[in-house]
Motif scaffolding. Structure first.
Motif, PDB file in Angstrom:
ATOM      1  N   GLU A 143       0.834  -1.208   0.000  1.00  0.00           N
ATOM      2  CA  GLU A 143       0.000   0.000   0.000  1.00  0.00           C
ATOM      3  C   GLU A 143       0.864   1.251   0.000  1.00  0.00           C
ATOM      4  N   THR A 144       1.875   1.236   0.831  1.00  0.00           N
ATOM      5  CA  THR A 144       2.770   2.393   0.872  1.00  0.00           C
ATOM      6  C   THR A 144       3.433   2.603  -0.478  1.00  0.00           C
ATOM      7  N   GLN A 145       3.775   1.518  -1.150  1.00  0.00           N
ATOM      8  CA  GLN A 145       4.386   1.634  -2.464  1.00  0.00           C
ATOM      9  C   GLN A 145       3.416   2.254  -3.464  1.00  0.00           C
ATOM     10  N   VAL A 146       2.149   1.946  -3.328  1.00  0.00           N
ATOM     11  CA  VAL A 146       1.144   2.552  -4.212  1.00  0.00           C
ATOM     12  C   VAL A 146       1.107   4.060  -3.988  1.00  0.00           C
ATOM     13  N   TRP A 147       1.122   4.468  -2.719  1.00  0.00           N
ATOM     14  CA  TRP A 147       1.095   5.908  -2.416  1.00  0.00           C
ATOM     15  C   TRP A 147       2.375   6.585  -2.898  1.00  0.00           C
ATOM     16  N   ILE A 148       3.491   5.881  -2.800  1.00  0.00           N
ATOM     17  CA  ILE A 148       4.751   6.423  -3.313  1.00  0.00           C
ATOM     18  C   ILE A 148       4.630   6.667  -4.821  1.00  0.00           C
TER      19      ILE A 148
END
Length: 135
Positions: A88-93
């Motif tokens: 999920e964090t990678q998506v936001w990144i």
């Protein structure tokens, strides 16, 4: 290093990496536009911090294998949309890069770091006996 060498979740490399990266994300996200305050900024901060918080809780539950694995799985779920594919964090990144809030090199470095965090969490899930203190 064996499990007796770890006194706290803060001794775990995977926790240190996740915490350090969450702090980098926090600093970078301070520069996001005000209109992102309740969307992208909030989401990327929450997801990056959630990994650390759930890992700390898992560490406290390591007396019981099932509870330990369940809480580690929460870390992965907190970090992942689909466990093996995209954190999920990678998506936001990716959104932050596409919106030009962070540059592509910063995004790549953060994304790469989260791959390492996920690898560490999955390794702990797959090898829980190394971490359990008794059952």
């Amino acid at each position: 290093m064996n499990k007796k060498s770890f006194y706290s979740h803060e001794d775990l490399v995977v926790f240190q990496l996740a915490f350090e990266t969450a702090m980098k994300i926090f600093e970078m996200s301070k520069k996001f536009p005000q209109e992102e305050k309740y969307s992208l900024t909030d989401q990327i901060r929450r997801s990056s911090r959630s990994v650390c918080a759930n890992l700390a809780e898992a560490w406290r539950k390591r007396r019981y294998k099932a509870a330990f694995i369940a809480k580690l799985s929460d870390c992965v779920r907190a970090a992942c949309r689909r466990q093996a594919e995209a954190a999920e964090t990678q998506v936001w990144i990716k959104f932050a890069v596409k919106c030009s809030y962070i540059d592509i090199e910063q995004g790549r470095e953060l994304y790469k770091t989260y791959n390492q965090v996920l690898k560490g969490l999955i390794n702990m899930i797959n090898n829980p006996n190394q971490w359990i203190i008794g059952e």
